[in-house]
Design an enzyme around this catalytic site. Sequence first.
Site, PDB file in Angstrom:
ATOM      1  CG  ASN A  11     -18.208  54.168  65.875  1.00 25.74           C
ATOM      2  OD1 ASN A  11     -19.417  53.898  65.834  1.00 25.74           O
ATOM      3  ND2 ASN A  11     -17.633  54.719  66.932  1.00 25.74           N
TER       4      ASN A  11
ATOM      5  CE  LYS B 134     -17.854  58.574  66.570  1.00 27.98           C
ATOM      6  NZ  LYS B 134     -17.071  59.450  67.378  1.00 27.98           N
TER       7      LYS B 134
ATOM      8  CG  HIS C  16     -16.244  54.515  71.053  1.00 25.27           C
ATOM      9  ND1 HIS C  16     -16.463  55.810  71.455  1.00 25.27           N
ATOM     10  CD2 HIS C  16     -15.700  54.586  69.814  1.00 25.27           C
ATOM     11  CE1 HIS C  16     -16.073  56.634  70.484  1.00 25.27           C
ATOM     12  NE2 HIS C  16     -15.612  55.913  69.475  1.00 25.27           N
TER      13      HIS C  16
ATOM     14  CD  GLU D 164     -18.223  58.968  70.751  1.00 28.56           C
ATOM     15  OE1 GLU D 164     -19.045  58.199  70.229  1.00 28.56           O
ATOM     16  OE2 GLU D 164     -17.437  59.684  70.099  1.00 28.56           O
TER      17      GLU D 164
ATOM     18  CD  GLU E 155     -11.375  54.823  68.562  1.00 30.62           C
ATOM     19  OE1 GLU E 155     -11.515  54.989  67.361  1.00 30.62           O
ATOM     20  OE2 GLU E 155     -12.316  54.890  69.369  1.00 30.62           O
TER      21      GLU E 155
ATOM     22  N   GLY F 160     -13.116  62.880  67.144  1.00 31.30           N
ATOM     23  CA  GLY F 160     -14.098  63.878  66.732  1.00 31.30           C
ATOM     24  C   GLY F 160     -13.627  65.309  66.921  1.00 31.30           C
TER      25      GLY F 160
ATOM     26  CB  SER G 104      -9.236  63.418  63.951  1.00 35.54           C
ATOM     27  OG  SER G 104     -10.147  63.976  64.880  1.00 35.54           O
TER      28      SER G 104
HETATM   29  C1  PEP Z   1     -14.408  56.993  66.723  1.00 31.93           C
HETATM   30  O1  PEP Z   1     -15.501  57.395  67.099  1.00 31.93           O
HETATM   31  O2  PEP Z   1     -14.058  55.839  66.967  1.00 31.93           O
HETATM   32  C2  PEP Z   1     -13.546  57.912  65.979  1.00 31.93           C
HETATM   33  C3  PEP Z   1     -12.312  57.557  65.758  1.00 31.93           C
HETATM   34  O3  PEP Z   1     -14.122  59.101  65.603  1.00 31.93           O
HETATM   35  P1  PEP Z   1     -13.480  60.217  64.636  1.00 31.93           P
HETATM   36  O4  PEP Z   1     -12.837  59.488  63.478  1.00 31.93           O
HETATM   37  O5  PEP Z   1     -14.631  61.049  64.201  1.00 31.93           O
HETATM   38  O6  PEP Z   1     -12.469  60.962  65.431  1.00 31.93           O
END
Ligand code: PEP
Length: 252
Positions: free
Chosen positions: A9, A11, A97, A99, A169, A175, A215
């Site tokens: 992803n 973003k 997601h 966000e 998630e 992040g 992460s």
């Molecule tokens: C995500 O945005 O779906 C995600 C898992 O981000 P990150 O790997 O940066 O934590």
Amino acid sequence: MRTQIVAGNWKMNKTFQEADDLINDIVEFINNNDIGNTEVIICPPAVYLELASDSASETDLFVGAQNVSEHESGAYTGEISAAMLESMKIDYCIIGHSERRKYFHETNEVLAEKINRAIEHSLRPVFCCGELLPEREAGKHFDIVKTQLTESLFHLKEDDFEDVVIAYEPVWAIGTGVTATSDQAQEMHAYIRSLIKERYNEDAAENTTILYGGSCNPKNAKELFANKDVDGGLIGGASLVAEDFIKIIKSF
Ligand code: PEP
């Protein structure tokens, strides 16, 4: 056997040239290596979907959008419809997601409509669920995930549910550099699988791909993916660097 997936992803990152370079690096890796049963998906910003889909058509790379409108078409300035994505041969679409939930106020109800549009237009949803830190600390994480799945996904008929990929998630891990422990990931993935079994049946539970996101990086991917119920990852930050993303693909 379940499909193993590593999905990136991106973003809101990358200029056109940077996106082109990253796509080319991933395509080159896929063309020159045996990635076995692993499906690799990239989800670039919408303006690069055509670029990605052109490159993907020559190789075993799949392309996903990061969002889709809950509306079919019409006066919704700035939005992108499922029909548009379908017409560009986009394979997947991230829906739900954290966000999008946080900054764009997407509710479970709106997400259910997005899921419907995606299914109607042959886009495979990558449905994200996961709890906030205070919810985990209060011991409510299982209930939160159950509600997200029940209100946005479990209205689907069994045939349509077959196209769904789930990404667990935990929001506190996205992040932040803080990853869920292997045990925390496995525990929630097994729980999600039990909910699918309860709602649909054993086959549906066994066949659904459930990704971990939060992460995930080249150092922890192997341990996370080794869990029985973790079928790969949805990768944010580490999907922006070809070398890191490729190391994660090799982690199965
Ligand atoms: C995500 O945005 O779906 C995600 C898992 O981000 P990150 O790997 O940066 O934590």
